[in-house]
Design an enzyme around this catalytic site. Structure first.
Site, mmCIF file in Angstrom:
data_model
loop_
_atom_site.group_PDB
_atom_site.id
_atom_site.type_symbol
_atom_site.label_atom_id
_atom_site.label_comp_id
_atom_site.label_asym_id
_atom_site.label_seq_id
_atom_site.Cartn_x
_atom_site.Cartn_y
_atom_site.Cartn_z
ATOM 1 N N TRP A 151 43.155 24.571 37.891
ATOM 2 C CA TRP A 151 42.976 23.204 37.412
ATOM 3 C C TRP A 151 41.527 22.752 37.330
ATOM 4 O O TRP A 151 41.245 21.686 36.804
ATOM 5 C CB TRP A 151 43.762 22.209 38.275
ATOM 6 C CG TRP A 151 43.702 22.378 39.759
ATOM 7 C CD1 TRP A 151 44.659 22.923 40.550
ATOM 8 C CD2 TRP A 151 42.652 21.961 40.656
ATOM 9 N NE1 TRP A 151 44.280 22.889 41.875
ATOM 10 C CE2 TRP A 151 43.059 22.295 41.975
ATOM 11 C CE3 TRP A 151 41.417 21.331 40.481
ATOM 12 C CZ2 TRP A 151 42.273 22.035 43.093
ATOM 13 C CZ3 TRP A 151 40.638 21.066 41.587
ATOM 14 C CH2 TRP A 151 41.060 21.412 42.871
ATOM 15 N N GLY A 228 42.772 31.611 40.909
ATOM 16 C CA GLY A 228 43.320 30.601 41.802
ATOM 17 C C GLY A 228 43.065 30.965 43.247
ATOM 18 O O GLY A 228 42.162 31.744 43.558
ATOM 19 N N LEU A 251 39.708 35.113 42.796
ATOM 20 C CA LEU A 251 40.266 34.296 43.865
ATOM 21 C C LEU A 251 39.189 33.414 44.516
ATOM 22 O O LEU A 251 38.246 33.019 43.866
ATOM 23 C CB LEU A 251 40.963 35.198 44.883
ATOM 24 C CG LEU A 251 41.985 36.176 44.270
ATOM 25 C CD1 LEU A 251 42.579 37.092 45.319
ATOM 26 C CD2 LEU A 251 43.081 35.432 43.513
ATOM 27 N N CYS A 284 35.126 27.895 42.599
ATOM 28 C CA CYS A 284 35.268 29.070 43.459
ATOM 29 C C CYS A 284 33.922 29.612 43.916
ATOM 30 O O CYS A 284 33.837 30.300 44.931
ATOM 31 C CB CYS A 284 36.064 30.147 42.736
ATOM 32 S SG CYS A 284 35.421 30.524 41.092
ATOM 33 N N GLU A 385 38.047 28.215 52.732
ATOM 34 C CA GLU A 385 37.626 27.537 51.506
ATOM 35 C C GLU A 385 38.147 26.105 51.480
ATOM 36 O O GLU A 385 39.350 25.870 51.502
ATOM 37 C CB GLU A 385 38.132 28.292 50.277
ATOM 38 C CG GLU A 385 37.605 27.736 48.972
ATOM 39 C CD GLU A 385 38.026 28.569 47.768
ATOM 40 O OE1 GLU A 385 37.203 28.774 46.865
ATOM 41 O OE2 GLU A 385 39.194 29.010 47.734
#
Length: 492
Positions: A151, A228, A251, A284, A385
Site C-alpha cells: 500500500w 510486503g 520484504l 521498506c 520494523e
C-alpha cells in the site's frame, strides 16, 4: 461515491460475489470509494484469461520487438496521466502529492527501459564436447505471473514487477493491497489504449484469504512476485514452494544509516531526515536505525532536532506539507504501540512520541515525527520494523563497532554510510550485509539498478537487466547433425 470494478480479460466487470468494500482517505478519515471484493471465482477468470493470452492469443504471436513497442506506448500514456494517477494515490494512501507525482512522472522510464530490452533477450550456442550435434539455448517466459503489491507506493512497486515480466513475454494478474487498490484499477485502463491484447494485464482486488491465497495456489500460475511484510512473504513462499512455483520476495527492512565523525554533518542530517521521515517512514528502505559515532553524537543529535522540529504535518496535497498521515488505521495503531514499547524498554523520547493533534492534521491518522536516543541494538525498537516516522539513534565507537551493530539484525535490505574517507566508504560497502548501500546519500533508486534484500529482506532482485531473468526460463535445444548411436541403450 466512486465504485470501481475488477479488470479481467480487457474489460471492467463487477465481482462475482456482488460485494464491494470501502476505502478511506488517510488525511480526512472519510470513505471516498468502493473497491470490488473479488473471490476465487474472479481469480480463476483472471488467471484463465492470462493463460489464454500467454498461449493462444495475439500476445503469444507477437515478436519481442512488437511487445516492446506496446510497452513504450504504455509509458507515453502513463506520462499523460501522471497527475491524475498521483492524485488518486494521495487520496488512497495519504503520501505527499510531491512524492507520488514524482514517482508517477518517473514511472514511464520502467516501460521505456524494459520495452527496449524486450528484443535484446538472447540465447547462445553451446560449444559441446560431443561430435555430430549442434546445441543452443533460448529464453522463454516463465508463464502467468501473479504480482502482489503493497500500500505504500502501489504503482511504482507494481512497475518494478510488471515491466520486466512483460518484456519477458509473461502475462500478469495483480492483487493490490486492499487499502490502496484504486490507482491500480485506474491504471488498467491504459492497457487497452496502448493496444495490449485482452488478458495480458488483469487486476483482482480483495483480501488475502479470498484472493491472495487463490492466486498463489492456482495451478496455472507459474510465478509469484510479492512486496510486503516478511511475515506474509513467508506464508506465500511456503505455499509456493509446496506447489513448486517460482517466487521473488521484496520484504521488510531495518536499515542502518551510519554517520562517521568525518562526515559532512549538514548533508548527513538531511540524509537522516530523508531516511526516516520522508514518506512518513512508510518505506521498506527506511533508515530507521541511525548509527552515530560517539565523538559527534551530541552535536549531531542537536543539529538533527533543529531540522526535524520544523517538519510540517498536514494535507498531503499541499506543497507545504512535509509529513503526511499514516496510510491505514491498523498501521497507525502499530506505530503508536511501538512508541510505547520503546519507552518501556528505556529509550528516551527527544522529539514527538505521540499522535499528531495539531489543527492541520484534521481527522487524519498522524503520528508526530519521533526520535529516540539511548537506544540499544537489542531493543525491539531497533530490531523490528515499525514502518512509520520513528527513528532510533544508537551510538558507536569505531568502524568495527559500527559494522557489528549495523549487521546485528535479521534484515538486510539497505544501508547508508556518511563519510569523506573513500577507503572507509569502500570497506563499509563491502562488509555491510544489505542489498543496497548508499554512500553520502539516501533513498536513491533507478530502473537501471538492481534492488533486493539479504537475509530476511527477501529473495531475488528487481530493476536492472538482472530483473528480467526472474521471469524467464531457459530451454536447451539439441540437433543431431550426423551423430550415429552405436548403442541405443546407453546415454548419448
Amino acid at each position: 461515491m466512486k465504485r470501481y470494478q475488477l479488470h479481467i480479460d480487457g474489460q471492467y466487470r463487477a465481482p462475482k460475489s456482488g460485494a464491494w468494500f470501502e476505502t478511506q482517505n488517510p488525511f480526512t478519515g472519510e470513505t471516498w470509494a468502493e473497491i470490488p471484493r473479488g473471490d476465487e471465482q474472479d481469480v480463476d477468470l483472471a488467471v484463465q484469461a492470462a493463460h489464454r493470452a500467454l498461449t493462444t492469443g495475439p500476445w503469444a504471436e507477437m515478436t519481442a520487438t512488437q511487445r516492446g513497442a506496446l510497452m513504450r506506448k504504455l509509458g507515453d500514456l502513463i506520462a499523460q496521466e501522471a497527475t491524475s494517477l498521483a492524485e488518486t494515490e494521495v487520496r488512497d494512501n495519504g503520501k505527499l502529492f510531491a512524492e507520488m507525482h514524482g514517482q508517477l512522472n518517473y514511472l514511464p522510464q520502467w516501460f521505456y527501459y524494459y520495452g527496449g530490452l524486450a528484443d535484446k533477450i538472447e540465447g547462445s550456442t553451446l560449444p559441446l564436447d560431443k561430435k555430430g550435434y549442434f546445441a543452443f539455448t533460448r529464453h522463454e517466459p516463465v508463464g502467468v505471473v501473479v504480482a502482489i503489491t503493497p500500500w505504500n507506493s502501489p504503482l511504482l512497486l507494481l512497475a518494478w514487477k510488471l515491466a520486466p515480466a512483460l518484456a519477458a513475454g509473461c502475462t500478469v494478474v495483480v492483487k493490490p493491497s486492499e487499502f490502496t487498490s484504486a490507482s491500480t484499477l485506474e491504471f488498467a485502463a491504459l492497457f487497452e489504449k496502448a493496444g495490449f491484447p485482452p488478458g495480458v494485464f488483469n487486476v483482482v482486488t480483495g483480501f488475502g484469504a479470498e484472493v491472495g491465497t487463490a492466486l498463489v495456489e492456482h495451478p496455472l500460475v507459474a510465478k509469484i512476485s510479492f512486496t510486503g511484510s516478511d511475515a506474509t512473504g513467508r506464508i506465500i513462499n511456503e505455499k509456493a514452494a509446496r506447489l513448486l512455483k517460482h517466487t521473488s520476495m521484496e520484504l521488510g527492512g531495518k536499515s542502518p544509516n551510519v554517520v562517521f565523525e568525518d562526515a559532512d554533518l549538514e548533508q548527513a542530517v538531511f540524509g537522516a531526515i530523508s531516511g526516516i521521515f520522508a514518506a512518513t517512514g512508510q518505506t521498506c528502505i527506511a533508515g530507521s536505525r541511525l548509527l552515530v559515532q560517539r565523538s559527534i553524537h551530541d552535536e549531531f543529535v542537536k543539529r538533527l532536532l533543529e531540522v526535524a522540529r520544523s517538519a510540517r504535518m498536514g494535507d498531503p496535497m499541499s506543497a507545504d506539507t512535509q509529513v503526511g498521515p499514516v496510510t491505514t488505521p491498523p498501521q497507525f495503531k502499530k506505530v503508536l504501540d511501538y512508541i510505547d514499547v520503546a519507552k518501556k524498554e528505556g529509550a528516551t523520547v527527544v522529539l514527538g512520541g505521540k499522535k499528531g493533534t495539531a489543527p492541520e492534521c484534521g481527522n487524519g491518522w498522524f503520528v508526530e515525527p519521533t526520535i529516540f536516543t539511548g537506544v540499544r541494538n537489542d531493543m525491539r525498537i531497533a530490531q523490528e520494523e515499525v514502518f512509520g516516522p520513528v527513528l532510533s539513534i544508537i551510538s558507536f565507537e569505531d568502524e568495527a563497532d559500527a559494522l557489528r551493530i549495523a549487521n546485528d539484525v535479521r534484515f538486510g535490505l539497505a544501508a547508508a554510510v556518511w563519510t569523506t574517507d573513500i577507503g572507509r566508504a569502500i570497506r563499509m560497502s563491502e562488509k555491510l550485509q544489505a542489498g543496497t548501500v548508499w554512500v553520502n546519500t539516501y533513498r536513491a533508486v533507478s530502473f537501471m539498478a538492481p534492488f533486493g534484500g539479504y537475509k530476511d529482506s527477501g529473495l531475488g532482485r528487481e530493476n536492472g537487466i538482472e530483473a528480467v531473468k526472474a521471469f524467464l526460463q531457459t530451454k536447451s535445444v539439441w540437433i543431431n547433425t550426423g551423430a550415429v548411436a552405436s548403442n541405443p541403450f546407453v546415454m548419448r
